[in-house]
Design an enzyme around this catalytic site. Structure first.
Site, PDB file in Angstrom:
ATOM      1  N   GLN A 101      -9.924  21.259   9.659  1.00 12.25           N
ATOM      2  CA  GLN A 101     -11.096  20.382   9.736  1.00 12.25           C
ATOM      3  C   GLN A 101     -11.464  20.181  11.203  1.00 12.25           C
ATOM      4  O   GLN A 101     -10.682  19.621  11.972  1.00 12.25           O
ATOM      5  CB  GLN A 101     -10.833  19.026   9.084  1.00 12.25           C
ATOM      6  CG  GLN A 101     -12.089  18.163   9.019  1.00 12.25           C
ATOM      7  CD  GLN A 101     -11.803  16.724   8.632  1.00 12.25           C
ATOM      8  OE1 GLN A 101     -11.119  16.015   9.355  1.00 12.25           O
ATOM      9  NE2 GLN A 101     -12.335  16.292   7.501  1.00 12.25           N
ATOM     10  N   TYR A 172     -18.585  10.046  12.481  1.00 13.41           N
ATOM     11  CA  TYR A 172     -18.271  10.856  13.655  1.00 13.41           C
ATOM     12  C   TYR A 172     -19.538  11.532  14.180  1.00 13.41           C
ATOM     13  O   TYR A 172     -20.640  11.233  13.732  1.00 13.41           O
ATOM     14  CB  TYR A 172     -17.180  11.869  13.313  1.00 13.41           C
ATOM     15  CG  TYR A 172     -15.823  11.233  13.068  1.00 13.41           C
ATOM     16  CD1 TYR A 172     -15.193  10.513  14.073  1.00 13.41           C
ATOM     17  CD2 TYR A 172     -15.184  11.351  11.841  1.00 13.41           C
ATOM     18  CE1 TYR A 172     -13.953   9.931  13.865  1.00 13.41           C
ATOM     19  CE2 TYR A 172     -13.943  10.773  11.621  1.00 13.41           C
ATOM     20  CZ  TYR A 172     -13.327  10.058  12.639  1.00 13.41           C
ATOM     21  OH  TYR A 172     -12.100   9.482  12.429  1.00 13.41           O
ATOM     22  N   ARG A 318      -3.410  10.485   0.142  1.00 15.00           N
ATOM     23  CA  ARG A 318      -2.192   9.671   0.309  1.00 15.00           C
ATOM     24  C   ARG A 318      -1.165   9.904  -0.783  1.00 15.00           C
ATOM     25  O   ARG A 318       0.028   9.712  -0.566  1.00 15.00           O
ATOM     26  CB  ARG A 318      -2.582   8.191   0.441  1.00 15.00           C
ATOM     27  CG  ARG A 318      -3.037   7.923   1.850  1.00 15.00           C
ATOM     28  CD  ARG A 318      -3.948   6.768   2.072  1.00 15.00           C
ATOM     29  NE  ARG A 318      -4.279   6.760   3.489  1.00 15.00           N
ATOM     30  CZ  ARG A 318      -5.201   7.542   4.062  1.00 15.00           C
ATOM     31  NH1 ARG A 318      -5.899   8.380   3.328  1.00 15.00           N
ATOM     32  NH2 ARG A 318      -5.409   7.510   5.362  1.00 15.00           N
ATOM     33  N   CYS A 360       5.016   7.121   5.337  1.00 16.20           N
ATOM     34  CA  CYS A 360       4.735   6.583   4.014  1.00 16.20           C
ATOM     35  C   CYS A 360       5.802   5.558   3.693  1.00 16.20           C
ATOM     36  O   CYS A 360       6.994   5.822   3.868  1.00 16.20           O
ATOM     37  CB  CYS A 360       4.731   7.693   2.959  1.00 16.20           C
ATOM     38  SG  CYS A 360       4.542   7.062   1.263  1.00 16.20           S
ATOM     39  N   ALA A 393      15.578  -1.194  -1.193  1.00 18.42           N
ATOM     40  CA  ALA A 393      16.540  -0.733  -0.193  1.00 18.42           C
ATOM     41  C   ALA A 393      17.850  -0.323  -0.844  1.00 18.42           C
ATOM     42  O   ALA A 393      18.401   0.750  -0.570  1.00 18.42           O
ATOM     43  CB  ALA A 393      16.781  -1.820   0.852  1.00 18.42           C
ATOM     44  N   GLN A 420      12.659  -8.392  -4.538  1.00 16.77           N
ATOM     45  CA  GLN A 420      11.415  -9.005  -4.066  1.00 16.77           C
ATOM     46  C   GLN A 420      10.213  -8.083  -4.260  1.00 16.77           C
ATOM     47  O   GLN A 420       9.080  -8.552  -4.429  1.00 16.77           O
ATOM     48  CB  GLN A 420      11.542  -9.376  -2.581  1.00 16.77           C
ATOM     49  CG  GLN A 420      12.521 -10.490  -2.283  1.00 16.77           C
ATOM     50  CD  GLN A 420      12.057 -11.828  -2.822  1.00 16.77           C
ATOM     51  OE1 GLN A 420      10.887 -12.178  -2.738  1.00 16.77           O
ATOM     52  NE2 GLN A 420      12.993 -12.589  -3.379  1.00 16.77           N
TER      53      GLN A 420
END
Length: 642
Positions: A101, A172, A318, A360, A393, A420
């Site tokens: 690109q 752009y 993504r 990520c 984790a 959490q």
């Protein structure tokens, strides 16, 4: 059920083996002078190996000053060619087409990185660099830039790329000429659409002259710039046939510019495939293949878009970060084995915007595909490992350790895995977090790692099990500010208990604490049609969230009718109200007061075990409260190097 997605498609003589495309994402993996690195090459090779049919690199600078970031790739000199030749050779071995690109950021270039004043069609600053006035280009400079694009395209061809894509989107330089939002010229490059298209058409002609007719030439555009005075979808539909006739081989459809960047790079608050309707309108005015993008993280949704004839190719930007093997797994029907992007934007956009290399949150390997520290190596002396805490984790540590051959068991006192992070999935827009946690559980199942839920780990249990290593992923404990009068009243509850469903609230709620957790708790309650007021001492709320998702969260909060009192302190909690002072001095009626002030690491068990001589490794929130990505990476590396 994925017949369309895994059907071939030919673009200018190159046959794509399926319809899965990696669309461009800035990652900051190259050298400062634009040279390709091993990191950049390995990152793309992993996606080719994972089954993507076409990869479009992040924007490649066509001149040394065409830089909005520090470590972007470049093709402005012949010395760049060998490094990119290695990249294309490695990608081609997997039968993957690779496109460079090409871009000039125009007014969006940064003087900090370009070491020069930016160029633009008109002297109008960019919202992100509004202290920098761009240089208004002369006709000679316009012609030079046209040549720069053509020369860079030729270098791309010599480097083995199958084609180039012109970056005509996101505000752009090329779209700056095209759009009256940024182009105020009155010469032959301004005014009427014929003149505003001239720059793009001249670049296309220059590329074709230098690279020939058999070289793929794609064009990315913002179908709607989503700003006052910007290009609309109707403008785009008028422009596309001219680009088509000039020699464009495919169109990649996005939306927005810097001023509306949250729509350009969608967070979790956007619906899946939300840009597909724009692609459909472009597809209606061209026979060339059309790529759509925008929160497409599931191959089954991609298939539905193709079956609806809204696009010909699907951009998994993504999603290709979170799981570069998405196409291969989907083709084999292994949908549960696919990690799905949750739209957090923390590792990708968040790191890039702070000058770091991209990553990520859910995939620690991104940017480390060939890094020895991140590779799976069988343990010379397998250990018995006890992981306490089935949050992201702890589970990632268990997965990594088991992959290396260690004997692992996981324990958690909750009925659910996830810690959490599972609680974080409960507010509106964040449900996909559970898919990642389920992916972790499934990986443990495949590795035959037992997970004992509803089990409280004590020192006695550990000493009975006699592990070689205990991984303490024991999470956090909420802070209760005991100095506030009334904080122990029965109408005061914890935010995490509200999200877990352990308590209900009355109709009128005051949330004390306007960090990310507090605001998400407030949004959850407001979505349940409660009357919600957030009270925060700082001058803003959710300040610990990234700019784009924060903007979307605050909009959702406002849509749900919640109020926020900033620069305000809680003085007292009564049975039916909260008394505050500062920017607001009043007594707020409240049936329930929700505390979301902060968290501290829970290290009690780790300290007890260490005192007993047990080898304990503390990770995740138990080490330092933070975002899931850091905890997952820490768990991954610990498991690899026990």
């Amino acid at each position: 059920m994925l017949d369309r997605l895994f059907s071939p498609l030919t673009i200018n003589g190159k046959t794509l083996k399926n319809r899965c495309v990696v669309t461009p994402m800035l990652m900051n993996f190259c050298e400062e002078d634009g040279t390709c690195t091993e990191r950049f090459a390995a990152y793309h090779e992993a996606k080719a190996k994972g089954g993507f049919a076409m990869i479009v690199t992040e924007n490649v600078a066509v001149t040394s000053v065409a830089k909005g970031y520090q470590w972007i790739p470049g093709l402005w000199k012949d010395e760049h060619i060998p490094g990119f030749r290695d990249l294309t050779d490695r990608v081609h071995q997997y039968d993957t087409v690779i496109i460079a690109q090409l871009n000039h950021p125009g007014r969006q270039a940064s003087e900090k990185y370009a070491k020069a004043q930016s160029w633009a069609p008109s002297a109008i600053p960019d919202p992100y660099h509004n202290e920098e006035m761009p240089h208004e280009m002369t006709i000679t400079e316009i012609h030079k830039t046209v040549e720069d694009f053509g020369d860079a395209a030729l270098r791309a061809k010599k480097a083995g790329f199958d084609g180039i894509e012109l970056h005509g989107a996101h505000g752009y330089m090329i779209p700056e000429f095209m759009s009256m939002y940024t182009n105020k010229r009155t010469d032959e490059y301004g005014g009427d659409l014929t003149n505003r298209m001239r720059f793009a058409l001249e670049i296309i002609e220059n590329v074709r002259q230098k690279c020939g007719p058999d070289f793929i030439l794609g064009y990315r555009l913002s179908a709607d710039e989503r700003v006052t005075g910007g290009l609309t979808i109707e403008d785009t539909k008028a422009i596309v046939p001219y680009l088509d006739q000039a020699g464009v081989d495919y169109f990649s459809i996005s939306i927005a510019v810097n001023a509306t960047d949250d729509q350009m790079i969608p967070s979790m608050y956007y619906r899946h495939g939300y840009q597909a309707d724009y692609a459909k309108e472009v597809k209606d005015v061209t026979c060339k293949p059309v790529i759509t993008v925008g929160r497409i993280n599931d191959t089954r949704i991609a298939e539905s878009i193709l079956r609806s004839h809204k696009a010909d190719l699907i951009g998994f930007a993504r999603q290709s970060l979170t799981d570069p093997e998405t196409p291969n797994k989907a083709r084999e029907g292994r949908f549960e084995d696919i990690r799905k992007c949750v739209g957090c934007l923390h590792g990708c956009v968040g790191h890039i915007d702070t000058g770091l290399a991209g990553s990520c949150e859910l995939n620690p390997l991104v940017g480390h595909e060939s890094d020895p520290e991140y590779q799976t190596v069988p343990a010379e002396h397998p250990k018995k490992v006890m992981v306490v805490g089935a949050g992201p984790a702890g589970m990632q540590a268990a997965i990594a350790a088991a992959e290396c051959g260690h004997q692992v068991e996981v324990y958690d006192s909750d009925r659910w895995a996830g810690g959490q992070y599972r609680i974080a999935s409960i507010p509106p827009g964040k449900g996909e977090i559970t898919a990642f946690l389920r992916w972790q559980v499934r990986e443990l199942e495949k590795l035959h790692v037992p997970v004992f839920l509803n089990t409280t780990v004590t020192k006695e249990l550990v000493l009975e099990k006699k592990p070689d290593v205990v991984v303490a992923a024991t999470g956090v404990t909420p802070i209760v500010p005991k100095k506030i009068p009334g904080v122990q009243n029965p109408n005061v509850v914890l935010g995490q208990d509200v999200l877990k469903g352990a308590v209900n609230t009355g109709r009128r709620c005051v949330v004390v604490g306007g960090g990310l957790v507090g605001v998400e708790v407030a949004n959850h309650l407001a979505s349940l049609l409660k009357e919600v007021t957030v009270v925060e001492m700082r001058d803003g709320i959710a300040l610990d969230e990234g700019p784009a998702p924060r903007k979307d969260l605050l909009q959702d909060l406002a849509n749900n009718g919640a109020k926020a009192y900033t620069s305000t302190t809680v003085d007292e909690i009564t049975d039916h109200s909260v008394i505050v002072s500062g920017a607001h001095n009043e007594e707020i009626p409240a049936d329930t007061v929700v505390l979301a002030i902060g968290r501290v690491s829970n290290t009690a068990l780790a300290e007890e075990l260490t005192a007993a001589g047990v080898d304990v490794r503390i990770i995740g929130d138990a080490k330092e409260p933070g975002l899931a990505g850091a905890a997952i990476r820490e768990g991954y590396l610990l498991g690899r190097h026990l």
